[in-house]
Design a protein around this motif. Structure first.
Motif, PDB file in Angstrom:
ATOM      1  N   VAL A   1       0.835  -1.205   0.000  1.00 32.37           N
ATOM      2  CA  VAL A   1       0.000   0.000   0.000  1.00 32.37           C
ATOM      3  C   VAL A   1       0.870   1.256   0.000  1.00 32.37           C
ATOM      4  O   VAL A   1       0.568   2.245  -0.678  1.00 32.37           O
ATOM      5  N   GLU A   2       1.966   1.218   0.750  1.00 32.59           N
ATOM      6  CA  GLU A   2       2.885   2.364   0.783  1.00 32.59           C
ATOM      7  C   GLU A   2       3.463   2.629  -0.602  1.00 32.59           C
ATOM      8  O   GLU A   2       3.573   3.786  -1.036  1.00 32.59           O
TER       9      GLU A   2
ATOM     10  N   LEU B   1     -13.033   0.291  -2.672  1.00 35.12           N
ATOM     11  CA  LEU B   1     -14.037   1.002  -3.471  1.00 35.12           C
ATOM     12  C   LEU B   1     -13.587   2.428  -3.776  1.00 35.12           C
ATOM     13  O   LEU B   1     -13.877   2.967  -4.852  1.00 35.12           O
ATOM     14  N   ALA B   2     -12.866   3.039  -2.823  1.00 30.80           N
ATOM     15  CA  ALA B   2     -12.313   4.375  -3.070  1.00 30.80           C
ATOM     16  C   ALA B   2     -11.281   4.322  -4.198  1.00 30.80           C
ATOM     17  O   ALA B   2     -11.226   5.212  -5.058  1.00 30.80           O
ATOM     18  N   VAL B   3     -10.467   3.274  -4.225  1.00 30.17           N
ATOM     19  CA  VAL B   3      -9.481   3.100  -5.297  1.00 30.17           C
ATOM     20  C   VAL B   3     -10.197   2.860  -6.631  1.00 30.17           C
ATOM     21  O   VAL B   3      -9.759   3.342  -7.683  1.00 30.17           O
ATOM     22  N   TYR B   4     -11.297   2.111  -6.591  1.00 33.58           N
ATOM     23  CA  TYR B   4     -12.073   1.873  -7.819  1.00 33.58           C
ATOM     24  C   TYR B   4     -12.574   3.199  -8.400  1.00 33.58           C
ATOM     25  O   TYR B   4     -12.534   3.411  -9.620  1.00 33.58           O
ATOM     26  N   ASN B   5     -13.008   4.116  -7.526  1.00 34.97           N
ATOM     27  CA  ASN B   5     -13.424   5.443  -8.004  1.00 34.97           C
ATOM     28  C   ASN B   5     -12.253   6.181  -8.639  1.00 34.97           C
ATOM     29  O   ASN B   5     -12.429   6.925  -9.609  1.00 34.97           O
ATOM     30  N   GLN B   6     -11.038   5.962  -8.077  1.00 36.89           N
ATOM     31  CA  GLN B   6      -9.845   6.567  -8.662  1.00 36.89           C
ATOM     32  C   GLN B   6      -9.581   6.022 -10.073  1.00 36.89           C
ATOM     33  O   GLN B   6      -9.153   6.748 -10.964  1.00 36.89           O
ATOM     34  N   ILE B   7      -9.851   4.741 -10.265  1.00 35.93           N
ATOM     35  CA  ILE B   7      -9.692   4.138 -11.603  1.00 35.93           C
ATOM     36  C   ILE B   7     -10.587   4.851 -12.611  1.00 35.93           C
ATOM     37  O   ILE B   7     -10.160   5.217 -13.707  1.00 35.93           O
ATOM     38  N   LEU B   8     -11.854   5.055 -12.214  1.00 36.16           N
ATOM     39  CA  LEU B   8     -12.810   5.691 -13.118  1.00 36.16           C
ATOM     40  C   LEU B   8     -12.418   7.140 -13.403  1.00 36.16           C
ATOM     41  O   LEU B   8     -12.524   7.609 -14.542  1.00 36.16           O
TER      42      LEU B   8
ATOM     43  N   MET C   1     -14.164  10.152   4.826  1.00 34.19           N
ATOM     44  CA  MET C   1     -12.777  10.366   5.224  1.00 34.19           C
ATOM     45  C   MET C   1     -11.823   9.517   4.376  1.00 34.19           C
ATOM     46  O   MET C   1     -10.796   9.997   3.889  1.00 34.19           O
ATOM     47  N   VAL C   2     -12.164   8.243   4.181  1.00 36.46           N
ATOM     48  CA  VAL C   2     -11.318   7.333   3.392  1.00 36.46           C
ATOM     49  C   VAL C   2     -11.222   7.820   1.953  1.00 36.46           C
ATOM     50  O   VAL C   2     -10.135   7.814   1.346  1.00 36.46           O
ATOM     51  N   LYS C   3     -12.345   8.262   1.417  1.00 34.95           N
ATOM     52  CA  LYS C   3     -12.360   8.758   0.034  1.00 34.95           C
ATOM     53  C   LYS C   3     -11.441   9.972  -0.119  1.00 34.95           C
ATOM     54  O   LYS C   3     -10.669  10.065  -1.074  1.00 34.95           O
ATOM     55  N   GLN C   4     -11.522  10.895   0.854  1.00 37.06           N
ATOM     56  CA  GLN C   4     -10.693  12.102   0.799  1.00 37.06           C
ATOM     57  C   GLN C   4      -9.208  11.772   0.917  1.00 37.06           C
ATOM     58  O   GLN C   4      -8.371  12.335   0.209  1.00 37.06           O
ATOM     59  N   LEU C   5      -8.873  10.847   1.831  1.00 38.53           N
ATOM     60  CA  LEU C   5      -7.478  10.447   1.998  1.00 38.53           C
ATOM     61  C   LEU C   5      -6.938   9.797   0.731  1.00 38.53           C
ATOM     62  O   LEU C   5      -5.797  10.040   0.320  1.00 38.53           O
ATOM     63  N   CYS C   6      -7.769   8.972   0.125  1.00 34.62           N
ATOM     64  CA  CYS C   6      -7.348   8.274  -1.098  1.00 34.62           C
ATOM     65  C   CYS C   6      -7.110   9.269  -2.229  1.00 34.62           C
ATOM     66  O   CYS C   6      -6.120   9.190  -2.948  1.00 34.62           O
ATOM     67  N   GLU C   7      -8.024  10.233  -2.370  1.00 32.49           N
ATOM     68  CA  GLU C   7      -7.899  11.217  -3.444  1.00 32.49           C
ATOM     69  C   GLU C   7      -6.686  12.126  -3.254  1.00 32.49           C
ATOM     70  O   GLU C   7      -6.118  12.626  -4.229  1.00 32.49           O
ATOM     71  N   SER C   8      -6.305  12.330  -1.991  1.00 33.13           N
ATOM     72  CA  SER C   8      -5.141  13.178  -1.729  1.00 33.13           C
ATOM     73  C   SER C   8      -3.840  12.384  -1.743  1.00 33.13           C
ATOM     74  O   SER C   8      -2.778  12.913  -1.424  1.00 33.13           O
ATOM     75  N   GLY C   9      -3.929  11.097  -2.066  1.00 34.46           N
ATOM     76  CA  GLY C   9      -2.737  10.259  -2.166  1.00 34.46           C
ATOM     77  C   GLY C   9      -2.283   9.654  -0.860  1.00 34.46           C
ATOM     78  O   GLY C   9      -1.277   8.942  -0.821  1.00 34.46           O
ATOM     79  N   ARG C  10      -3.024   9.903   0.243  1.00 34.00           N
ATOM     80  CA  ARG C  10      -2.618   9.357   1.550  1.00 34.00           C
ATOM     81  C   ARG C  10      -3.308   8.021   1.792  1.00 34.00           C
ATOM     82  O   ARG C  10      -3.997   7.823   2.791  1.00 34.00           O
ATOM     83  N   ILE C  11      -3.093   7.127   0.876  1.00 28.45           N
ATOM     84  CA  ILE C  11      -3.763   5.831   0.942  1.00 28.45           C
ATOM     85  C   ILE C  11      -3.244   4.990   2.112  1.00 28.45           C
ATOM     86  O   ILE C  11      -3.985   4.223   2.722  1.00 28.45           O
ATOM     87  N   LEU C  12      -1.961   5.145   2.442  1.00 29.46           N
ATOM     88  CA  LEU C  12      -1.390   4.375   3.549  1.00 29.46           C
ATOM     89  C   LEU C  12      -2.051   4.756   4.868  1.00 29.46           C
ATOM     90  O   LEU C  12      -2.324   3.894   5.708  1.00 29.46           O
ATOM     91  N   LYS C  13      -2.330   6.055   5.054  1.00 25.07           N
ATOM     92  CA  LYS C  13      -2.988   6.493   6.286  1.00 25.07           C
ATOM     93  C   LYS C  13      -4.395   5.903   6.373  1.00 25.07           C
ATOM     94  O   LYS C  13      -4.817   5.422   7.427  1.00 25.07           O
ATOM     95  N   ALA C  14      -5.117   5.934   5.256  1.00 21.64           N
ATOM     96  CA  ALA C  14      -6.464   5.357   5.223  1.00 21.64           C
ATOM     97  C   ALA C  14      -6.415   3.866   5.545  1.00 21.64           C
ATOM     98  O   ALA C  14      -7.234   3.345   6.301  1.00 21.64           O
TER      99      ALA C  14
ATOM    100  N   MET D   1      -7.337  -0.722   9.191  1.00 18.68           N
ATOM    101  CA  MET D   1      -6.789  -1.934   9.785  1.00 18.68           C
ATOM    102  C   MET D   1      -6.814  -1.864  11.304  1.00 18.68           C
ATOM    103  O   MET D   1      -7.037  -2.863  11.985  1.00 18.68           O
ATOM    104  N   GLN D   2      -6.603  -0.659  11.872  1.00 20.78           N
ATOM    105  CA  GLN D   2      -6.697  -0.507  13.330  1.00 20.78           C
ATOM    106  C   GLN D   2      -8.113  -0.773  13.806  1.00 20.78           C
ATOM    107  O   GLN D   2      -8.330  -1.391  14.839  1.00 20.78           O
ATOM    108  N   LEU D   3      -9.089  -0.284  13.037  1.00 25.96           N
ATOM    109  CA  LEU D   3     -10.480  -0.555  13.390  1.00 25.96           C
ATOM    110  C   LEU D   3     -10.776  -2.045  13.314  1.00 25.96           C
ATOM    111  O   LEU D   3     -11.484  -2.595  14.153  1.00 25.96           O
ATOM    112  N   ALA D   4     -10.223  -2.698  12.303  1.00 20.55           N
ATOM    113  CA  ALA D   4     -10.445  -4.144  12.144  1.00 20.55           C
ATOM    114  C   ALA D   4      -9.814  -4.913  13.288  1.00 20.55           C
ATOM    115  O   ALA D   4     -10.323  -5.952  13.699  1.00 20.55           O
TER     116      ALA D   4
END
Length: 799
Positions: free
Chosen positions: A152-153, A187-194, A500-513, A518-521
């Motif tokens: 992911v990093e 799913l956030a990454v899938y939106n990035q694909i589109l 929040m996850v969508k925003q992090l993904c769009e800003s390129g901070r996918i590792l933080k998301a 994973m912490q929640l899991a």
């Protein structure tokens, strides 16, 4: 040194040496050329800067094997990485062996990962364009080696190097995210694909559909399946199988069956996996006979049942209590020379233990070891649970001690079974001791372990201890993030988490998301809806309805949705506390918050309404429940309601029973509630009508209904009917409690003209196995002795 002279330099001087040089078995000339090229590359890497232009003349002679050789032998990791990047840009590194080679280098050398990023920075400053393949091979490699966070990093850093992911890279990272069960991020990454104008392919949809189905989001999977079709992408066998399996897991086996038909029509032949998934789906629903019929039709297509299929059938037959048939299928399988594996043995052990055949289960365990198979934790746990279920806790504990030296035993499930068994048998202190010892033994309790002990403490009235355990569970092993997200203004519900996850993904901070999800899991041992249900039930039974309601609000604030059991428990608690309005307010909230009202909830509200004499309300509630069921006709329900409003209970009940039988969906519960309710409201005549209608319809009336009716008829002075109902219970084989029998006998003996019926009833009771000496109260015996002479004279009188 020039390349031309290096490649064609004569090697005759090697052959002119002594015999010991011949023993070196020199490689063919092509290998020598590779060796020479490798030396030239190493020379450039060590002396020339920047090395990229100097390597260009060698490009036609560089193969993946040469790249591998150079990377293996280059002592400077920075140069190794730089050459790796150059080779990837020139399409000279594709094999999985080279991929593993680079990863080994990253893993084995100190600070190699930091050095790699530094190297990329240097290459970028030199104006070299970094191709997606550089990142793709790392993402794929890290994924294969179980280093998902590193993968992911890598993906997240692509943006820093002005490198846009291609579809293959997107698919690789989707696979990583789905495997780690962070569907929200996938799913956030899938939106990035589109958004990046890439067109998703079959692999993209296959990965996402698999994730959605495994996460239980079947409706979303079907929508994505439709989206795929709209994009002109025809599903292949793999995608059809994923959806069929997902529908079966969602208990929609009929829909899965229809999809299989469509699959065949589209010209896509189902394979073993698809057929097996469908059979497993019907078996899991307990629809074994339909599964057998399907199997016969599949066999016409050339499908043959294998080990997994047999395991599904045997497991399902055990679940529905058809133990003999399960054994027959097991015998049939062994006759076909299909050898059982550890999974099937675990199923057999669990099934036999559930049937109470512990001796057979122990013999099967011995058979398993004789076949050379090593029983796993599931096998042992099945036996331990079998011992616990029949109350043989000493034997269960002895079995645990006997096999504690096994490599994979005991585990959390083992301790949970023992704790649950002890709590059921009132040994809560012993269960607490086991719980306290678990963590010392390196075995952390799961949410099910906590729930078992909390239930045991609540059942024995130890509410303070139960609450203390609840708070310990809430803190969990990784509390900081959960508490931060669960309290105050920073609390995140599912909707804001998605944003929040969508925003992090769009800003390129996918590792933080990724790390947040994973912490929640990791907080899997945090209280779940079942934990709250146990505590709410404990508070309600202790009469602390305010405490129960506080927990109810707390679980909602933490994003845990109450289920029908939560609502039913709270409604029952409010009713018991005499707070009927609050109970109905909670009942109305269920629909508002999207929680379907279960049969149990309706039964609870109806029962309390009847206890308060509100029979009409209870009847209307049931009609409302029927209206929510598929297949019910509105016109018929309105007709039934009209009969009841007009006071014609007999017509209403007859029409309702007729409608129930027509739809093959009869439930005795509402009739029992109304019958008892009429008795409690002193409308015994109406209750008797329901009893008579049920009897004429060949529906067996329950013992509680008979008891209430007998008492109600006695109170109304209708002793003949009371005796008829009692004789009905004798005919059905019911054995009523002494209190009811004595009440009826005393009512008969104290009446003016029904005394002799008491003695006739005694004879009937005696012939049906009642122990009259033990059953009759002293007051009843006294009345009998007082009227004994009268009964004796009458029984001896002629005619």
């Amino acid at each position: 040194m020039k390349l031309q002279s290096l490649i064609f330099r004569p090697i005759t001087h090697f052959s002119s040496k002594t015999s010991k040089f011949h023993s070196l078995s020199l490689p063919p000339s092509s290998s020598l050329k590779d060796f020479s090229v490798s030396n030239e590359i190493n020379s450039i890497l060590n002396t020339v800067s920047p090395m990229e232009p100097a390597l260009e003349p060698l490009l036609p002679f560089i193969s993946p094997d040469i790249v591998t050789s150079v990377i293996q032998n280059q002592p400077n990791p920075q140069m190794s990485f730089r050459f790796f990047i150059w080779a990837m840009q020139r399409k000279r590194l594709h094999s999985s062996a080279s991929e593993k080679l680079v990863l080994d280098m990253l893993l084995c050398k100190d600070n190699a990962f930091d050095v790699f990023w530094q190297t990329l920075e240097e290459v970028k400053e030199c104006g070299v364009v970094i191709v997606p393949d550089v990142f793709k091979i790392l993402i794929s490699g890290f994924s294969k080696m179980g280093l998902e966070e590193k993968a992911v990093e890598c993906f997240g850093k692509m943006k820093d190097f002005d490198c846009k992911p291609d579809l293959f890279t997107f698919n690789d990272i989707l696979y990583v995210l789905i495997r780690k069960k962070v569907l929200l991020l996938a799913l956030a990454v899938y939106n990035q694909i589109l958004k990046s104008n890439h067109t998703p392919n079959k692999a993209t949809f296959s990965i996402l559909l698999n994730g959605l189905c495994k996460d239980g989001k079947t409706e979303d999977a079907l929508k994505m399946f439709d989206e795929m079709n709209l994009r002109g992408i025809e599903p292949n066998r793999c995608i059809y199988t994923i959806i069929i399996s997902g529908l079966c897991r969602a208990e929609r086996a009929d829909d899965a069956c229809r999809l299989l038909v469509n699959m065949k029509k589209s010209g896509c032949s189902p394979d073993y996996v698809a057929y097996n998934a469908l059979l497993h789906g019907f078996c899991e629903l307990g629809r074994v006979d339909e599964a057998i019929a399907l199997l016969q039709s599949f066999q016409k297509d050339g499908f043959a049942l294998k080990l997994r299929g047999y395991s599904s059938f045997i497991n399902s037959l055990f679940k529905v209590g058809r133990f003999e048939e399960a054994n027959e299928w097991y015998t049939k399988m062994t006759e076909e020379n299909i050898k059982p594996d550890v999974v099937l043995y675990a199923i057999m052990l669990q099934g036999l233990s559930k049937a109470g055949k512990i001796d057979d289960a122990v013999n099967l365990l011995n058979e398993m070891t004789e076949r050379g198979l090593v029983p796993d934790t599931y096998c042992y746990n099945a036996l331990i649970k079998g011992f616990c279920d029949i109350g043989l806790l000493d034997q269960a504990w002895a079995l645990k001690l006997e096999i504690s030296n096994h490599d994979c035993f005991p585990n959390t499930c083992t301790y949970t079974i023992l704790i649950s068994g002890m709590c059921r048998n009132g040994l809560v202190e012993e269960a607490q001791q086991i719980f306290d010892e678990m963590e010392k033994l390196g075995c952390y309790p799961s949410v099910h372990t906590f729930n078992a002990l909390i239930r045991g403490l609540s059942m024995t009235g130890q509410h303070d201890k139960a609450n203390l355990l609840f708070y310990k569970m809430e803190i969990g092993r990784n509390p900081s993030l959960f508490l931060r997200l669960s309290h105050g203004s920073s609390r995140l519900d599912s909707s804001s988490l998605q944003t929040m996850v969508k925003q992090l993904c769009e800003s390129g901070r996918i590792l933080k998301a990724y790390k947040i999800l994973m912490q929640l899991a990791e907080g899997e041992n945090l209280p779940n809806v079942f934990t709250y249900n146990i505590l709410i039930n404990g508070f309600c039974k202790a009469g602390n309805i305010n405490g129960a309601f506080k927990l109810f609000k707390e679980m909602q604030l933490k994003g845990i949705s109450p289920d029908s059991v939560t609502y039913g428990t709270l409604i029952n608690g409010f009713q018991r506390a005499g707070r009927e309005e609050d109970a109905f307010r909670i009942f109305d909230q269920m629909e508002k918050y999207g929680c379907k009202r279960s049969l149990a909830v309706y039964r609870s509200v109806m029962t309390w309404s009847c206890r308060r004499g509100k029979i009409s309300l209870a009847f209307n509630l049931w009609l409302k429940y029927l209206s929510s069921l598929p297949g019910r006709e509105d016109a018929v329900i309105k007709e039934i309601e009209k009969h009841f409003v007009e006071g014609d209970v007999e017509k209403a009940i007859l029409r309702l029973i007729d409608h129930d039988f027509k739809l093959n969906n009869f439930s005795l519960a509402p009739y029992t509630i109304w019958l008892i309710g009429f008795c409690q409201a002193r409308k015994v005549e109406e209750a008797l009508k329901i009893f008579s209608i049920l009897d004429k319809s060949k529906v067996i009336v329950s013992p509680p209904s008979c008891v209430k009716l007998i008492v109600g008829l006695c109170q109304e002075g209708n002793l003949d009917q009371a005796v008829d109902v009692f004789l009905y219970t004798l005919e059905k084989g019911y054995k009523l409690m002494p209190r009811v029998c004595n009440y009826l006998l005393r009512s008969l003996l104290q009446s003016k003209d029904k005394k002799m019926l008491a003695f006739d009833l005694l004879n009937q009771m005696n012939s049906h196995g009642y122990d009259l000496d033990a059953y009759l109260y002293s007051t009843t015996k006294s009345l009998l002795y007082r009227h004994w002479d009268t009964w004796e004279m009458k029984s001896l009188a002629p005619g």
